[in-house]
Design a protein around this motif. Structure first.
Motif, short mmCIF file in Angstrom:
data_model
loop_
_atom_site.label_atom_id
_atom_site.label_comp_id
_atom_site.label_asym_id
_atom_site.label_seq_id
_atom_site.Cartn_x
_atom_site.Cartn_y
_atom_site.Cartn_z
N ASN A 55 0.81 -1.21 0.00
CA ASN A 55 0.00 0.00 0.00
C ASN A 55 0.85 1.27 0.00
OD1 ASN A 55 -2.92 -1.00 0.20
ND2 ASN A 55 -1.81 -2.28 1.65
N PRO B 38 -4.68 -2.22 4.84
CA PRO B 38 -4.01 -1.28 5.74
C PRO B 38 -4.99 -0.67 6.74
CG PRO B 38 -4.22 -0.35 3.53
CD PRO B 38 -4.60 -1.79 3.43
N ASP C 40 0.49 -1.20 7.71
CA ASP C 40 0.34 -2.06 6.55
C ASP C 40 0.96 -3.42 6.85
OD1 ASP C 40 -0.51 -2.70 4.04
OD2 ASP C 40 1.03 -1.59 2.97
#
Lengths: 368, 368, 368, 368
Positions: B4, D80, D28
């Motif tokens: 991400n 996340p 994350d």
């Protein structure tokens, strides 16, 4: 880093120029206990090697890759694996005349502007010779994938200039110097290449690689999707100008109802997705295709500038492939293996405990 | 990380699901001293927004992106920039019926197998709504590139299903909801989309983005070439199945003598390279093109399986774009900006002192 | 990666075991144009070498580090620099008897449990021999720092077991095998070490390293502070169990009014900070100190277990340093150089354009 | 990145200034399926909070950390996790008078020189308020470690200026505002702090944190040893100037025969190693100790310079902790949890399949 490493957990870092003393690599993160010796690297490296046919660069390299670390009593130890291969047939004098001018279509001008000067001998770091280390590293990844997960990777030449080659018999691609998946077409390719060579020109190509047996779940949303990393991997190969996953650019003309691969307990009904949905492997075959430009090292004179920016003419002699795509199949296979193993390790880092109630469905139709 | 984050030095990390309370991002590594406020993000975010035309998802979101940190007295401070946008129009009940079955062509099945369960509301993390944060982050990169380096980025819709659109007037792409670069064709696109909507189906598209004014030298050989990172960036966008740099797949049919862009003191004679040679920007326009598949959220019933693997039928109602490609232009522009700024910072980290004796030649022909 | 790389932009990746064929490194991200040949690595590598005195391991290695890439016509090109050094004096038979038991205080047991088996020859990857590549890489960083920024790095032995050594003449530390900064104390150290050797035992040490001339501004808040990266760097050296910046643990007893280093136009009034404030270099001398444990390879018998977990006795013969701290000075200097250059590149990536209205004040008092 | 991320696989990225609208974080790589809601973060965040005693900053913050993503139906999804906390009690006017001068011992001068200007309100990004996000993220890691691996983490204040505190009852450290592990000494600490406060001065401290139940095998040789990453983690906390693992600086005086922790089938005979051998966890308790400097925000006037480099006097009023070490325990516990979970994921990525024939021996003596 400055771009000479690939992979997050199964990480390959390489060095070496076309005409330096040696090339090498460090593979970090290889799981321990994998049986490995130098002969495991040999097959793929040999397939990539120059001089296996009339139609690739006439450079002769033994390409004996030595393993310098990370293996003990025939097995990987988990420590980094150091690889090195000597350059034994580097004829730098061929390149003296290119010292003060930039070959159009090459990295000469951009290296000059980025670094202020350049190692002009055989392209230095920008030479395709760099890919020997990708292939050696890829062979390790491939062995792990095959032995532990049953993943099989194969590739072939899908187009050579105007000639389109159907995967009539993809296995046979390993038996001819063109990686042609249709043995009957080999003479036609031979003839085409001789004509091209006579003209002192070069041509582009398409190469396709496929992985069968990849488990579902590999790939990290959002930015590190499996397809994004595959695109990165393939576009990092010299001369590649386009990458497709599954149906690729053909999807522009698809409607949603024809494009989607339906799921049934017996498997997917098609594979337009190329084995990846939402950036994550689906269990279908992973299919990647790429376009390689014609090499710009040709004997047709061209316009360029010299170091001071003055207009000059350039002709490339030296040893060059009239179609770099001919050698790209093992390189693309290696990159595919590197991406898959890296993502396998990333996946199990986060999700080793996951048990899904949903059964894994079979891959369904192979390729796309 | 688990995918991400994007970028090495100008790094964007995002979070957020389609139907969670909010989406957000952290931009780390932004140079200090850049004038920035929320209105700078507004233009690009607005262009991406759902509901700007009949032909994109009917979801209504204000998309007011708040800047929570990293800006003081109107300028970036060098500290990380926190962004957040609330989800205000999330109707989760639309999705209850998709809870126990997988939409074919979607990430439903692969998320299930990777994580063991999934947030089924609106696609959760796999929703295209995630891209709002890419666009907001990209707007910051774009502003820096424009103000400090004079780089201009623009994009347009190049194909919509069977319709090919020439960049007659690329600037006009910002003035119509299709990002069509040929204003005269807009009514034709309208008509095509209405027909598609009536059929409850969807279609693919091609989007092209161009950066003008990029200095030579950006891109890191070997693995982090500028084109490799661009391919990564674009393939990480939802629905993208193919990426081309410059002439892309057309290079397969090129000969070396026609493909190479010759260098003259007045500039390059062509731009087949798409502005990148050896993975490094050449000063020519950077041109990237991509194929987006048709969305699989359509009203045509399809076969699939349920959570236990039993065969079932699925129909998607809810709010969906019949062509996700229609909204992709600002997203692709944002990703292009992120890659360029990241590579600009990487380049100056290593090479800030470099002075090349060779003059920079002009870009020559725009686009390709 | 799996931990064999160090640095974000000036990145060193190493491989090699104590008794494998060779050790090597790849340095990626070195700025181009730095004059470099193998003799530049020689001085620091020689200082680290085994066998320079009676009191370090009796292993004799020529340690000729070869540069395999990244240098052309005597200057770095910007491409990765490949280094390799052969192992020529590896006597594996010494270690056969340690094959089935774990030396207490060593990595034997933890490698076994992590990887399932281990290369027991001389400690394999866990051997201090690994540090030869740190020193070679550090020599490159050090040369850049000295030539381009005027940074001078030096270190010395500050404590040896019960003996505390004052930096009476730090420059003289390079002239004796103990890196002792007080030449008058050398005979005392000699005597102490002979007694220790006779007892078959070992002892701990403290090493201090200092960088003078570091510009203010290096270090990245929040997690990658300059001091955090220095702590990481030093604690990654074999046997290090503690790291201090500036006044270190003495700060526990300081009041705020005595601890703070006041700023005056003539410079800082003291250097309790060790040259780092808020994780960023202040222009004061950077001072780092570390504690090294006594080696556990001693001739005093000890209790341990064997591969199956049964209790056994172990005695280490082979060639070992009775004080690993004696060789640590050049290694710590190298790590300091690597951190500083990495942060210099990171700093200029983000902040190359920054101009502060505030004048840089002189470092003031050296050391702390 | 520019240093606002921590961890390779369990990655925490943070943003936020002391006096901006909010602070936040993105976590994350969290494994899916972990039960999580906002109350799980509350306990640790509350322990860290300002204003829990007379002796920490008088700032009052509710510190309600909201979870904005990554959790669905009470469990982490693998996506996340976005966290945000509003700043509600930021009184910026206190800081106006520090706008044009640099507090000695603070990050003011170094931020100014690095970025060219600074957010002077409450220290901006360099404020200890940044650590609230470390604690919130650490609480997630801690929950995973406790529930899945049985790891227990606890810490305490070990020294306050001249006062040394023995861990008579480490569990009781959570029951008093000093994190004092010896309840009988609390009144003495109270008295000491009142005297310090009256003097307008501050003092240093030592904090110790311990993890019990860590499996052997965590840590990546060579550069990313568990101890190296712990040193990095702790030294990245505001005000930390020294870090020790296990016996720490005491090893200087140890002989090898007394230092080594012998292995027996019943466990290790001691824990001088602090639970780490060769950079890898041994199964012993992990013990880390750190020194925190006295805060430099004191009411004793000091010399400094202004923005133009002229000598001026400075006095800090505002709200400040006379001993930042008093609040550091939960922060250090959080960093320990983050490092351990990150290394657990890294370990299983590479070594999930490993089975060692050697039994895991018990930890033996707790602490060191």
């Amino acid at each position: 880093m400055s771009g000479n490493s690939f992979g997050r957990l199964f990480t390959v870092t390489t060095f070496g120029e076309s005409h330096g003393p040696a090339l090498g690599a460090i593979i970090d993160g290889c799981p321990p206990g994998l049986g490995l010796d130098e002969s495991d690297l040999e097959r793929d490296v040999a397939r990539r090697r120059s001089g296996t046919s009339h139609h690739t660069s006439q450079r002769k390299e033994a390409d004996q890759v030595r393993i310098l670390s990370g293996v003990f009593e025939g097995k990987t130890t988990g420590a980094p694996i150091g690889l090195v291969v000597e350059n034994t047939d580097a004829r730098s004098r061929d390149y003296e005349k290119l010292k003060d001018r930039f070959r159009p279509g090459h990295a000469d001008y951009t290296y000059q502007q980025k670094y202020g000067f350049r190692d002009y001998r055989g392209g230095g770091r920008s030479s395709a010779r760099e890919t020997v280390m990708r292939v050696a590293a890829g062979a390790i990844a491939r062995k792990y994938l095959a032995e532990r997960l049953g993943v099989r990777i194969h590739g072939y030449l899908a187009e050579l200039g105007p000639l389109t080659l159907e995967p009539v018999n993809p296995e046979s691609a390993y038996d001819n110097p063109f990686f042609c998946p249709d043995p009957a077409r080999v003479p036609e390719l031979e003839a085409y290449m001789w004509k091209l060579r006579e003209a002192g020109d070069s041509v582009g190509a398409r190469v396709t690689v496929i992985a069968h047996g990849v488990p579902p779940g590999l790939g990290e949303p959002v930015f590190d999707r499996l397809d994004a990393d595959l695109a990165h991997a393939m576009m990092s190969i010299n001369a590649v100008k386009g990458v497709e996953i599954g149906a690729g650019f053909a999807v522009i003309g698809h409607t949603g109802s024809e494009h989607r691969d339906e799921l049934t307990p017996e498997g997917f009904t098609a594979n337009h997705a190329g084995g990846i949905l939402g950036g994550i492997s689906s269990g279908q075959d992973i299919t990647v295709s790429m376009a390689l430009k014609p090499t710009s090292s040709i004997q047709v004179p061209g316009r360029t500038i010299d170091l001071e920016g003055r207009p000059v003419e350039v002709v490339t002699t030296g040893r060059h492939d009239p179609c770099v795509g001919l050698r790209a199949t093992p390189i693309a296979e290696a990159m595919l293996a590197l991406v898959l193993l890296d993502h396998y390790l990333r996946h199990r880092a986060q999700n080793a405990d996951v048990r899904s109630p949903t059964p894994v469905i079979p891959p369904g139709r192979p390729g796309w």
